[in-house]
Design a protein around this motif. Structure first.
Motif, PDB file in Angstrom:
ATOM      1  N   ILE A   1       0.833  -1.287   0.050  1.00 55.20           N
ATOM      2  CA  ILE A   1      -0.082  -0.014  -0.074  1.00 55.20           C
ATOM      3  C   ILE A   1       0.979   1.169  -0.088  1.00 55.20           C
ATOM      4  N   SER A   2       0.584   2.168  -0.890  1.00 53.03           N
ATOM      5  CA  SER A   2       1.145   3.538  -1.028  1.00 53.03           C
ATOM      6  C   SER A   2       0.021   4.401  -1.115  1.00 53.03           C
ATOM      7  N   TRP A   3       0.405   5.664  -0.406  1.00 53.55           N
ATOM      8  CA  TRP A   3      -0.463   6.948  -0.429  1.00 53.55           C
ATOM      9  C   TRP A   3      -0.257   7.825  -1.495  1.00 53.55           C
ATOM     10  N   TYR A   4      -1.015   8.334  -1.852  1.00 54.34           N
ATOM     11  CA  TYR A   4      -1.180   9.235  -3.081  1.00 54.34           C
ATOM     12  C   TYR A   4      -1.776  10.687  -2.554  1.00 54.34           C
ATOM     13  N   ALA A   5      -1.186  11.686  -3.122  1.00 50.49           N
ATOM     14  CA  ALA A   5      -2.056  13.136  -3.109  1.00 50.49           C
ATOM     15  C   ALA A   5      -1.762  13.746  -4.263  1.00 50.49           C
ATOM     16  N   PRO A   6      -2.496  13.550  -5.159  1.00 49.52           N
ATOM     17  CA  PRO A   6      -2.473  14.095  -6.668  1.00 49.52           C
ATOM     18  C   PRO A   6      -2.796  15.524  -6.646  1.00 49.52           C
ATOM     19  N   ASP A   7      -2.143  16.300  -7.294  1.00 50.05           N
ATOM     20  CA  ASP A   7      -2.318  17.849  -7.352  1.00 50.05           C
ATOM     21  C   ASP A   7      -2.380  18.234  -8.645  1.00 50.05           C
ATOM     22  N   PRO A   8      -3.472  18.869  -9.511  1.00 47.66           N
ATOM     23  CA  PRO A   8      -4.672  18.714  -8.587  1.00 47.66           C
ATOM     24  C   PRO A   8      -5.534  17.591  -8.693  1.00 47.66           C
TER      25      PRO A   8
END
Length: 100
Positions: free
Chosen positions: A31-38
């Protein structure tokens, strides 16, 4: 001493989503965490239902539901060769909705 939350603990998931962060598993289940922008956000209070969509809804061709057969839908979405949805995700998201 407080315990470290599990990677997909419901409280952690809700907190992460509130900040625009979401988890995905790779082909090995890590499991990896993602924070796309935008990040795309659909705000339902600003939803515009077009005239043609309203007409289609009035015909009664489709049934619109929320939170129905949630786990079954997740399992169907995971039923493919490549997917980030594994058993751990199904369990965790089902717990978020309080369905377990």
């Amino acid at each position: 001493m407080s315990r470290k939350p599990e990677p997909l603990d419901p409280r952690l998931l809700i907190s992460a989503y509130a900040q625009g962060i979401f988890p995905m598993a790779d082909e090995f289940g890590r499991i990896s965490w993602y924070a796309p922008d935008p990040r795309a956000i659909l705000e339902h209070q600003h939803l515009h239902v077009s005239r043609s969509l309203r007409a289609t809804i009035r015909k009664g061709i489709y049934e619109i539901r929320m939170d129905t057969a949630f786990e079954a839908v997740m399992r169907c979405c995971a039923d493919r060769e490549e997917t980030w949805i594994n058993g751990e995700f199904i369990k965790a998201y089902t717990r978020v909705l309080g369905k377990v």
